[in-house]
Write a protein that holds these residues in place. Structure first.
Motif, PDB file in Angstrom:
ATOM      1  N   GLY A  81       0.774  -1.239   0.000  1.00 52.73           N
ATOM      2  CA  GLY A  81       0.000   0.000   0.000  1.00 52.73           C
ATOM      3  C   GLY A  81       0.804   1.288   0.000  1.00 52.73           C
ATOM      4  N   VAL A  82       1.955   1.303  -0.705  1.00 47.26           N
ATOM      5  CA  VAL A  82       2.726   2.541  -0.856  1.00 47.26           C
ATOM      6  C   VAL A  82       3.019   2.760  -2.335  1.00 47.26           C
ATOM      7  CG1 VAL A  82       3.794   2.522   1.423  1.00 47.26           C
ATOM      8  CG2 VAL A  82       4.922   1.337  -0.441  1.00 47.26           C
ATOM      9  N   SER A  83       3.269   4.007  -2.672  1.00 46.54           N
ATOM     10  CA  SER A  83       3.543   4.361  -4.062  1.00 46.54           C
ATOM     11  C   SER A  83       4.998   4.773  -4.214  1.00 46.54           C
ATOM     12  CB  SER A  83       2.641   5.521  -4.488  1.00 46.54           C
ATOM     13  OG  SER A  83       3.010   5.981  -5.766  1.00 46.54           O
ATOM     14  N   ARG A  84       5.553   4.480  -5.379  1.00 48.21           N
ATOM     15  CA  ARG A  84       6.931   4.885  -5.672  1.00 48.21           C
ATOM     16  C   ARG A  84       7.044   6.400  -5.844  1.00 48.21           C
ATOM     17  NH1 ARG A  84      11.556   2.530  -8.290  1.00 48.21           N
ATOM     18  NH2 ARG A  84      10.481   0.540  -8.505  1.00 48.21           N
ATOM     19  N   VAL A  85       5.952   7.041  -6.271  1.00 51.03           N
ATOM     20  CA  VAL A  85       5.967   8.480  -6.524  1.00 51.03           C
ATOM     21  C   VAL A  85       5.486   9.202  -5.273  1.00 51.03           C
ATOM     22  CG1 VAL A  85       5.048  10.329  -7.951  1.00 51.03           C
ATOM     23  CG2 VAL A  85       5.538   8.102  -8.973  1.00 51.03           C
ATOM     24  N   LEU A  86       6.349  10.072  -4.733  1.00 46.18           N
ATOM     25  CA  LEU A  86       6.020  10.851  -3.544  1.00 46.18           C
ATOM     26  C   LEU A  86       5.982  12.327  -3.888  1.00 46.18           C
ATOM     27  CD1 LEU A  86       8.232   9.187  -0.794  1.00 46.18           C
ATOM     28  CD2 LEU A  86       5.815   8.845  -1.207  1.00 46.18           C
ATOM     29  N   ASN A 122       6.352  16.021  -7.839  1.00 46.30           N
ATOM     30  CA  ASN A 122       6.383  14.565  -7.750  1.00 46.30           C
ATOM     31  C   ASN A 122       7.807  14.070  -7.903  1.00 46.30           C
ATOM     32  OD1 ASN A 122       3.623  14.535  -7.511  1.00 46.30           O
ATOM     33  ND2 ASN A 122       3.259  14.009  -9.643  1.00 46.30           N
ATOM     34  N   PHE A 123       8.157  13.070  -7.116  1.00 44.49           N
ATOM     35  CA  PHE A 123       9.494  12.505  -7.182  1.00 44.49           C
ATOM     36  C   PHE A 123       9.370  10.993  -7.170  1.00 44.49           C
ATOM     37  CE2 PHE A 123      13.392  10.861  -5.321  1.00 44.49           C
ATOM     38  CZ  PHE A 123      14.331  11.473  -6.116  1.00 44.49           C
ATOM     39  N   ASP A 183      16.340   1.405  -4.512  1.00 41.68           N
ATOM     40  CA  ASP A 183      16.809   1.206  -3.139  1.00 41.68           C
ATOM     41  C   ASP A 183      15.961   1.983  -2.136  1.00 41.68           C
ATOM     42  OD1 ASP A 183      18.819  -0.534  -3.884  1.00 41.68           O
ATOM     43  OD2 ASP A 183      20.303   1.063  -4.143  1.00 41.68           O
ATOM     44  N   ALA A 184      15.640   3.228  -2.454  1.00 36.21           N
ATOM     45  CA  ALA A 184      14.813   4.028  -1.547  1.00 36.21           C
ATOM     46  C   ALA A 184      13.402   3.453  -1.463  1.00 36.21           C
ATOM     47  CB  ALA A 184      14.764   5.475  -2.028  1.00 36.21           C
ATOM     48  N   PHE A 185      12.859   3.009  -2.592  1.00 35.46           N
ATOM     49  CA  PHE A 185      11.520   2.439  -2.594  1.00 35.46           C
ATOM     50  C   PHE A 185      11.484   1.123  -1.825  1.00 35.46           C
ATOM     51  CE2 PHE A 185       7.827   0.639  -5.216  1.00 35.46           C
ATOM     52  CZ  PHE A 185       6.891   1.276  -4.430  1.00 35.46           C
ATOM     53  N   ASP A 197      13.577  12.361   2.159  1.00 36.00           N
ATOM     54  CA  ASP A 197      13.379  11.936   3.549  1.00 36.00           C
ATOM     55  C   ASP A 197      12.147  12.605   4.147  1.00 36.00           C
ATOM     56  OD1 ASP A 197      15.676  10.394   3.414  1.00 36.00           O
ATOM     57  OD2 ASP A 197      16.946  11.963   4.284  1.00 36.00           O
ATOM     58  N   ARG A 198      12.001  13.911   3.915  1.00 37.38           N
ATOM     59  CA  ARG A 198      10.838  14.630   4.433  1.00 37.38           C
ATOM     60  C   ARG A 198       9.545  14.082   3.839  1.00 37.38           C
ATOM     61  NH1 ARG A 198      14.349  19.390   3.885  1.00 37.38           N
ATOM     62  NH2 ARG A 198      13.496  19.667   1.816  1.00 37.38           N
ATOM     63  N   SER A 199       9.590  13.706   2.565  1.00 43.75           N
ATOM     64  CA  SER A 199       8.397  13.161   1.931  1.00 43.75           C
ATOM     65  C   SER A 199       8.048  11.793   2.487  1.00 43.75           C
ATOM     66  CB  SER A 199       8.605  13.070   0.423  1.00 43.75           C
ATOM     67  OG  SER A 199       8.784  14.359  -0.107  1.00 43.75           O
ATOM     68  N   ILE A 200       9.056  10.972   2.780  1.00 47.24           N
ATOM     69  CA  ILE A 200       8.799   9.666   3.380  1.00 47.24           C
ATOM     70  C   ILE A 200       8.208   9.847   4.770  1.00 47.24           C
ATOM     71  CG2 ILE A 200       9.907   7.593   4.299  1.00 47.24           C
ATOM     72  CD1 ILE A 200      11.789   7.666   1.896  1.00 47.24           C
ATOM     73  N   ILE A 201       8.757  10.793   5.530  1.00 49.24           N
ATOM     74  CA  ILE A 201       8.241  11.055   6.877  1.00 49.24           C
ATOM     75  C   ILE A 201       6.789  11.530   6.794  1.00 49.24           C
ATOM     76  CG2 ILE A 201       8.461  12.560   8.895  1.00 49.24           C
ATOM     77  CD1 ILE A 201      11.524  12.548   8.302  1.00 49.24           C
ATOM     78  N   GLY A 202       6.496  12.386   5.833  1.00 43.85           N
ATOM     79  CA  GLY A 202       5.149  12.920   5.694  1.00 43.85           C
ATOM     80  C   GLY A 202       4.185  12.023   4.938  1.00 43.85           C
ATOM     81  N   SER A 203       4.671  10.876   4.423  1.00 48.13           N
ATOM     82  CA  SER A 203       3.808   9.997   3.621  1.00 48.13           C
ATOM     83  C   SER A 203       2.833   9.188   4.452  1.00 48.13           C
ATOM     84  CB  SER A 203       4.675   9.042   2.786  1.00 48.13           C
ATOM     85  OG  SER A 203       5.305   8.093   3.631  1.00 48.13           O
ATOM     86  N   GLY A 204       3.009   9.175   5.760  1.00 47.63           N
ATOM     87  CA  GLY A 204       2.128   8.399   6.618  1.00 47.63           C
ATOM     88  C   GLY A 204       2.595   6.983   6.859  1.00 47.63           C
TER      89      GLY A 204
END
Length: 200
Positions: free
Chosen positions: A61-66, A100-101, A106-108, A164-171
């Motif tokens: 339930g996660v997307s590669r595009v943040l 969008n990024f 590796d990050a995904f 990193d900020r987007s991952i933190i804010g992604s829920g």
């Protein structure tokens, strides 16, 4: 197949023409390499790449595009009321119009494992710390502080990148039901500018 002769019916087992065709076909389409490639590229999340990781992302339930938080640009209030001044903003560098990024493999993969860990998280602080270390352990110290008043504080002792900020804010970072969550960054960053008003 390893033992293709065992798949031939007994009545055709002694036919040299048929056996030649079947054995030649078996050598041409030996599925072992394809099976190994499928396992490595798709089925095993530790080695999956590209489309295989996209499948795992849909499973957890996660997307590669943040959405990457936009950093405020230097300007003057007459031209753009939300622009930043000296010492606060950076000059516009011609970056694209979209925020969008697309994460690298590796990050995904880290995001997928963190989300999977959050899906089976046992509700403990130790479990939260393990998820944080999985995501950001190579960046610096990060941990969860239980404030003993139905609030938690995620502490990050490094300067997070936009991703990193987007991952933190992604829920993806879990939080217990009924518990308020705060974020602390050392050195401090402007929470509202970097995350926007929606992140709590």
């Amino acid at each position: 197949m390893l033992n293709v002769s065992e798949t031939i019916l007994a009545q055709f087992a002694n036919s040299p023409s048929l056996r030649t065709i079947i054995e030649g076909f078996n050598q041409a389409i030996d599925p072992r390499e394809l099976t190994d490639a499928w396992y490595d590229s798709v089925w095993n999340p530790q080695t999956a790449v590209g489309w295989g990781l996209d499948v795992w992302g849909r499973i957890v339930g996660v997307s590669r595009v943040l959405q990457v938080a936009n950093i405020g640009f230097f300007g003057f209030s007459e031209g753009a009321p939300d622009s930043l001044t000296f010492g606060e903003g950076v000059f516009y560098n011609g970056s694209g119009a979209s925020s969008n990024f697309s994460l690298t493999d590796d990050a995904f993969r880290r995001l997928i494992f963190a989300k999977a860990a959050a899906n089976i998280w046992n509700g403990s602080i130790t479990g939260l710390n393990a998820i944080l270390m999985l995501l950001f352990g190579d960046k610096g110290q990060c941990y969860v502080s239980d404030n003993q008043d139905m609030t938690l504080t995620y502490v990050f002792e490094f300067s997070p990148t936009g991703v990193d900020r987007s991952i933190i804010g992604s829920g993806v970072l879990p939080r217990p039901c009924g518990v308020s969550v705060n974020y602390i960054f050392i050195p401090a960053i402007d929470y509202d500018t970097d995350f926007g008003p929606d992140i709590q």
